[in-house]
Structure formats: structure tokens, C-alpha cells
Design a protein around this motif. Structure first.
Motif, mmCIF file in Angstrom:
data_model
loop_
_atom_site.group_PDB
_atom_site.id
_atom_site.type_symbol
_atom_site.label_atom_id
_atom_site.label_comp_id
_atom_site.label_asym_id
_atom_site.label_seq_id
_atom_site.Cartn_x
_atom_site.Cartn_y
_atom_site.Cartn_z
ATOM 1 N N GLN A 17 38.375 -55.415 -61.743
ATOM 2 C CA GLN A 17 39.234 -54.236 -61.625
ATOM 3 C C GLN A 17 39.065 -53.321 -62.833
ATOM 4 O O GLN A 17 39.058 -52.095 -62.693
ATOM 5 C CB GLN A 17 40.689 -54.659 -61.452
ATOM 6 C CG GLN A 17 40.957 -55.276 -60.101
ATOM 7 C CD GLN A 17 42.353 -55.844 -59.976
ATOM 8 O OE1 GLN A 17 43.064 -56.032 -60.962
ATOM 9 N NE2 GLN A 17 42.741 -56.137 -58.755
ATOM 10 N N GLY A 20 35.979 -51.415 -62.315
ATOM 11 C CA GLY A 20 36.237 -50.372 -61.316
ATOM 12 C C GLY A 20 36.889 -49.145 -61.932
ATOM 13 O O GLY A 20 36.520 -48.006 -61.634
ATOM 14 N N ARG A 21 37.855 -49.368 -62.824
ATOM 15 C CA ARG A 21 38.505 -48.230 -63.500
ATOM 16 C C ARG A 21 37.507 -47.485 -64.380
ATOM 17 O O ARG A 21 37.512 -46.250 -64.435
ATOM 18 C CB ARG A 21 39.702 -48.722 -64.310
ATOM 19 C CG ARG A 21 40.903 -49.071 -63.440
ATOM 20 C CD ARG A 21 42.135 -49.399 -64.268
ATOM 21 N NE ARG A 21 42.082 -50.737 -64.821
ATOM 22 C CZ ARG A 21 42.443 -51.848 -64.181
ATOM 23 N NH1 ARG A 21 42.895 -51.768 -62.955
ATOM 24 N NH2 ARG A 21 42.359 -53.017 -64.768
ATOM 25 N N PHE A 47 38.777 -53.977 -56.095
ATOM 26 C CA PHE A 47 38.929 -52.523 -56.214
ATOM 27 C C PHE A 47 38.065 -51.806 -55.189
ATOM 28 O O PHE A 47 37.089 -52.337 -54.687
ATOM 29 C CB PHE A 47 38.567 -52.020 -57.625
ATOM 30 C CG PHE A 47 37.091 -52.034 -57.937
ATOM 31 C CD1 PHE A 47 36.303 -50.931 -57.648
ATOM 32 C CD2 PHE A 47 36.493 -53.134 -58.506
ATOM 33 C CE1 PHE A 47 34.943 -50.937 -57.932
ATOM 34 C CE2 PHE A 47 35.140 -53.147 -58.794
ATOM 35 C CZ PHE A 47 34.360 -52.046 -58.505
ATOM 36 N N ILE A 49 36.664 -47.575 -54.635
ATOM 37 C CA ILE A 49 36.628 -46.182 -55.089
ATOM 38 C C ILE A 49 36.004 -45.370 -53.965
ATOM 39 O O ILE A 49 34.925 -45.692 -53.489
ATOM 40 C CB ILE A 49 35.774 -46.008 -56.367
ATOM 41 C CG1 ILE A 49 36.320 -46.872 -57.499
ATOM 42 C CG2 ILE A 49 35.722 -44.531 -56.779
ATOM 43 C CD1 ILE A 49 35.385 -46.940 -58.698
ATOM 44 N N ALA A 58 40.232 -45.995 -59.140
ATOM 45 C CA ALA A 58 39.993 -47.328 -58.589
ATOM 46 C C ALA A 58 41.292 -47.820 -57.954
ATOM 47 O O ALA A 58 42.277 -48.023 -58.647
ATOM 48 C CB ALA A 58 39.530 -48.285 -59.671
ATOM 49 N N THR A 60 43.203 -50.640 -56.780
ATOM 50 C CA THR A 60 43.164 -52.081 -56.938
ATOM 51 C C THR A 60 44.124 -52.728 -55.963
ATOM 52 O O THR A 60 45.171 -52.181 -55.662
ATOM 53 C CB THR A 60 43.502 -52.492 -58.382
ATOM 54 O OG1 THR A 60 44.764 -51.963 -58.723
ATOM 55 C CG2 THR A 60 42.447 -51.972 -59.355
#
Length: 61
Positions: A17, A20-21, A47, A49, A58, A60
Motif C-alpha cells: 500500500q 501504491g501511494r 491498492f 490506482i 491509491a 487501499t
């Protein structure tokens, strides 16, 4: 295949995660440089996107 303990799986999901961010941040940075030229559909462990042109984040689970 050994999947790992529950704690190991939670740690892998947390790390994924975070990645992903960071990907979403990079996509937003690229979109600020070239508005309208960036689109993405990325899914990872924990996650997702999606989007185009900026405002990436993202989502989550």
C-alpha cells in the motif's frame, strides 16, 4: 508455496500500500509536468490506482 504467517501477510500488504501511494504521487508529478498526457490503471496487493490527467490516488482496501 508458503504464504507466511498472518503478521507477515499484513506487513506485505502494508508495504504494498505504501508503494501504491508512492506510485500515485509519481503519476501526479508526471501529470503536473504534462497535463492530460498521463493515464494509469495499476493494481497491487492492497491498492488500486485508476485515472487520467492527475488526481491519482491509491485506493487501499
Amino acid at each position: 508455496m508458503h504464504a507466511g504467517s498472518a503478521d507477515e501477510l499484513r506487513e506485505k500488504e502494508r508495504r504494498s500500500q505504501d508503494i501504491g501511494r508512492r506510485i500515485a504521487d509519481l503519476l501526479n508529478e508526471a501529470a503536473s509536468i504534462a497535463p492530460g498526457a498521463v493515464s494509469a490503471n495499476v493494481t497491487g496487493l492492497g491498492f488500486t490506482i485508476r485515472g487520467a490527467g492527475g488526481g491519482f490516488r491509491a485506493d487501499t482496501r
